[in-house]
Design an enzyme around this catalytic site. Structure first.
Site, PDB file in Angstrom:
ATOM      1  N   CYS A 254       1.049  -1.219  -0.065  1.00 19.80           N
ATOM      2  CA  CYS A 254       0.029   0.041   0.103  1.00 19.80           C
ATOM      3  C   CYS A 254       0.728   1.098  -0.191  1.00 19.80           C
ATOM      4  O   CYS A 254       1.855   1.428   0.942  1.00 19.80           O
ATOM      5  CB  CYS A 254      -1.046  -0.047   1.267  1.00 19.80           C
ATOM      6  SG  CYS A 254      -1.856   1.560   1.326  1.00 19.80           S
TER       7      CYS A 254
ATOM      8  N   CYS B  97      -3.892   8.143  -3.716  1.00 18.56           N
ATOM      9  CA  CYS B  97      -3.490   6.885  -3.876  1.00 18.56           C
ATOM     10  C   CYS B  97      -2.440   6.449  -4.396  1.00 18.56           C
ATOM     11  O   CYS B  97      -2.177   6.509  -5.835  1.00 18.56           O
ATOM     12  CB  CYS B  97      -4.815   6.025  -4.636  1.00 18.56           C
ATOM     13  SG  CYS B  97      -4.774   4.130  -4.613  1.00 18.56           S
TER      14      CYS B  97
END
Lengths: 334, 247
Positions: free
Chosen positions: A92, A251
Site C-alpha cells: 500500500c 492513492c
C-alpha cells in the site's frame, strides 16, 4: 480505565488525508517464517485484531494501518503487514509513506539528513523508501512501484450514460480509470456518496462482462478499485477503494495505474513527472523511471513521492467485556 | 515539526464515540490551526465523532459538545463523561453534578449516572413526537442487515423528509434509524428506543451496529468502554489546519 484490557500502541499518521495506524506493540506472535505466511496467519487466526484496529468505533470506513514486525529478511529494517477495512493488501503506497514517516521522525530507524533509507519487507516483496529529511522532519517519501501496466480499454453503459470509456490498469491492484465528467459527476467531497455508489456499480458491470486477470499472477483476477479523474496539468482524481470508501489521498498504487495509462495513451514518456491530486487537495508526484515490454504488455516501474504527517499516539484497549470489540462496518464485507 | 500535543481519551457507548479533552489542553493553538475542528474532523476524527471539552470550576463543569452530523443522546454523553472522569479520579464524587452547556445548566444525580429514563411518547396519528423531536416510521420489506446496505440507503433517501428529525425503518424485529439528512445512525438513539419500547413493548433491542440494548423499568443502562488514551499531535507543516469531512 480497565487495566485488565489488552493494550495496542500505535502511531497514527495521515498521508495526504488518508490515515495509517502503525501498530508498534501489542500483537501476538504470528506463525510463519515469511511475512506472507505471517499475513496469512493473521488473516486466518487473528482477523479480529484487524477489525478492532480499523473498524468503527476505533476507526472509520477507510481506516488502514500497518502491523510492524521485526525484520524477517536481513536487508529490511522492519517487516510489515498492510491492513484496511477491506482486508489485507500485499502493498500500500500511502501506508508506506505514513509508516516510514513515523519510523524516521520518531527515531525507530537511524535518522540521516538529507536522506534516510527505510527498507520494508512487505508481502509484495522488498520496498525501499527514500525519506527526504530536514531538521528531523520528513519532507517527502519516495518509493518505487511494483510492475504497473495498462491491461485494456472497455466501454460501459450505465443508466443514461452510454459508451463510457474505462481504462483498466494495474499498479498493485486493478483500477478502472474513467473521466468523472462522463458520468456527470464532480470530484467534490459533497458528492462522495454518489461517487462511491456509481463507481462500485460500474466496477460490478465490468467484472460481469470482462475478464480482468493479471497475466503473470493469475490469482489477481478481479477489478477491485475505481479511479475517477478530471483532466488538467495537475490530474485531479478520486479512488474508490473496496468495500466502498473514498481514498482521501491521491492513492499510491492508483497513481501507478494512472501513469501506465497515460503512457499507453501517449500522454507521458519516460522520466516525465506528473502530479496527481486527491479529492481533499493533497498531491503525489509520479515519474515513470523504466519500461519493459514482455509478451503483449509494457510493464513500468514508477516512483511515487508523497508526504505524511504524524497525528497522534494511541494506547488502544481491547476489552473482552466490550460487545463491540471487533467493531462494525456499515459497508458489506468483500 | 510537531508543535502541539493535546492529551485526551476516547470512549464509546454502544458504538457512539465520545472524545473527551480538558479545555486547557486546547487553550493555545498553533497559528492558523483550529484545534476543535482538527480533533473532530478527519483525519484525526471522523463523521462518527463526538468531541467534548470540559473545564472544571468550583460549582460547575463547563462543557462544549460537537459532532459533524449533530449530537444525539446529549444527556447520556454528559453522564457517561462524568462517569469516566470519576473512574479516572479526575473529579470528586458528589451527590449531584452541575454541567453548563450551551448557556444552560443541567444537574445529574450521582446515582443516575449509569442509566437514563426513556422519553414520553406522543402519537400524532401518522408520526410521533418524542423529546420535542418528530419521528417518522416506515414499515419496509427490506431485511435491515449490512448486506442490504445499498438498498437500505436508497430507501432512506426515498423516505427522508426534512420535516422530521428521525426516520425509522421497521422490518419485523429489525429497525434502522437515520437523521434528517439521511445519515444512518449506527448507534442507539434514546428517542428511537423510547418509540420502539412504547410501540412494540420491546425491552431487548438489537442495534444495527450489532450492539444489544436492554431496557429495565423504563430506563436504559449505558455502560461505556474505553477506546484509547491518546496524545494528538499537530505538525505546523500539516496541509490540513481544520481537517475535512467526508460522509
Amino acid at each position: 480505565m480497565k487495566y485488565k484490557a489488552k493494550q495496542f500502541v500505535t502511531i497514527d499518521t495521515h498521508t495526504g488525508g488518508n490515515p495509517t495506524r502503525t501498530v508498534l506493540a501489542g500483537m501476538p506472535e504470528l506463525a510463519g517464517e515469511t511475512i506472507q505466511e505471517k499475513m496469512m496467519d493473521m488473516k486466518e487466526n487473528h482477523d479480529h485484531i484487524r477489525k478492532f484496529l480499523v473498524y468503527p468505533p476505533r476507526g472509520h470506513d477507510i481506516s488502514s494501518g500497518t502491523i510492524l514486525l521485526p525484520p524477517l529478511k536481513p536487508q529490511a529494517d522492519f517487516s510489515v503487514i498492510f491492513i484496511e477495512t477491506g482486508g489485507y493488501l500485499p502493498m500500500c503506497g500511502h501506508d508506506t509513506i505514513g509508516t516510514c514517516t513515523a519510523l524516521v521522525e520518531m527515531g525507530y530507524v537511524d535518522r540521516k539528513e538529507p536522506f534516510t533509507s527505510v527498507v520494508l519487507d512487505t508481502p509484495a516483496g522488498i520496498v525501499e523508501a527514500e525519506c527526504e529529511v530536514e531538521n528531523g522532519k520528513v519532507q517527502t517519501v519516495t518509493f518505487i512501484s511494483t510492475d504497473s501496466f495498462h491491461l485494456m480499454t472497455v466501454y460501459v453503459d450505465y443508466k443514461s450514460h452510454k459508451n463510457v470509456k474505462v481504462d483498466i490498469a494495474y499498479g498493485g491492484n486493478f483500477y478502472g480509470i474513467l473521466r468523472a465528467g462522463d458520468l456527470g459527476l464532480a470530484l467534490d467531497v459533497s458528492e462522495s456518496q454518489e461517487i462511491v455508489g456509481t463507481s462500485m456499480a460500474i466496477r460490478d458491470i465490468i467484472n460481469e462482462i470482462h475478464e480482468v486477470r493479471h497475466p503473470e499472477f493469475p490469482f489477481i483476477d478481479k477489478l477491485t478499485h475505481m479511479e475517477l479523474y478530471r483532466d488538467g496539468n495537475i490530474v485531479k482524481n478520486t479512488v474508490v477503494v473496496p468495500p466502498g470508501g473514498i481514498d482521501r489521498s491521491p492513492c499510491g498504487t492508483g497513481t501507478c495505474a494512472k501513469a501506465a495509462t497515460l503512457y499507453e495513451n501517449g500522454e507521458i514518456m519516460r522520466d516525465d513527472v506528473f502530479i496527481h491530486e486527491s479529492i481533499t487537495g493533497s498531491q503525489f508526484k509520479a515519474s515513470l523511471i523504466s519500461s519493459e515490454a514482455r509478451d503483449e504488455f509494457t510493464y513500468h516501474r514508477i516512483s511515487i513521492t508523497g508526504s505524511a504527517w504524524i497525528m497522534g499516539r494511541h494506547d488502544l484497549y481491547m476489552d473482552a467485556d466490550d460487545p463491540l470489540q471487533a467493531g462494525y462496518l456499515l459497508i458489506p464485507e468483500i | 515539526m510537531i508543535v502541539k500535543v493535546v492529551n485526551g481519551f476516547d470512549i464509546h457507548i454502544y458504538g457512539q464515540v465520545l472524545r473527551i479533552i480538558e479545555f486547557d489542553e486546547m487553550k493555545v493553538s498553533p497559528d492558523g490551526f483550529d484545534l476543535n475542528q482538527l480533533l473532530l474532523n478527519e483525519p484525526r476524527g471522523n463523521k462518527y465523532m463526538n468531541l467534548l471539552t470540559f473545564k472544571e470550576t468550583p460549582s460547575l463543569i463547563h462543557v462544549t459538545l460537537a459532532s459533524v452530523t449533530g449530537v444525539e443522546n446529549e444527556d447520556i454523553l454528559l453522564k457517561v463523561c462524568l462517569r469516566a472522569l470519576l473512574d479516572r479520579h479526575r473529579i470528586k464524587t458528589e451527590s449531584e453534578y452541575s454541567i453548563k452547556i450551551n448557556g444552560s445548566v443541567k444537574t445529574f444525580k450521582h446515582q443516575e449516572l449509569n442509566t437514563t429514563a426513556l422519553f414520553e411518547v406522543k402519537h400524532n396519528g401518522t408520526d410521533y413526537t418524542i423529546n420535542h423531536k418528530r419521528i417518522k416510521t416506515v414499515e419496509t420489506d427490506l431485511q435491515l442487515e449490512i448486506h442490504n446496505i445499498s438498498a437500505i440507503k436508497e430507501e432512506i433517501n426515498k423516505q427522508t423528509d426534512s420535516n422530521y428529525d428521525y426516520l425509522v425503518l421497521e422490518h419485523d424485529t429489525q429497525h434502522i434509524a437515520a437523521n434528517r439528512n439521511g445519515d444512518i445512525l449506527a448507534h442507539p438513539v434514546l428517542e428511537v428506543l423510547s418509540l420502539l419500547n412504547h410501540k412494540f413493548e420491546w425491552h431487548e433491542i438489537s442495534i444495527f451496529n450489532g450492539a444489544d440494548i436492554s431496557i429495565q423499568d423504563g430506563r436504559l443502562g449505558h455502560p461505556y468502554h474505553l477506546i484509547s488514551n491518546s496524545q494528538f499531535y499537530v505538525d505546523d507543516t500539516d496541509i490540513y489546519q481544520q481537517g475535512f469531512v467526508i460522509k
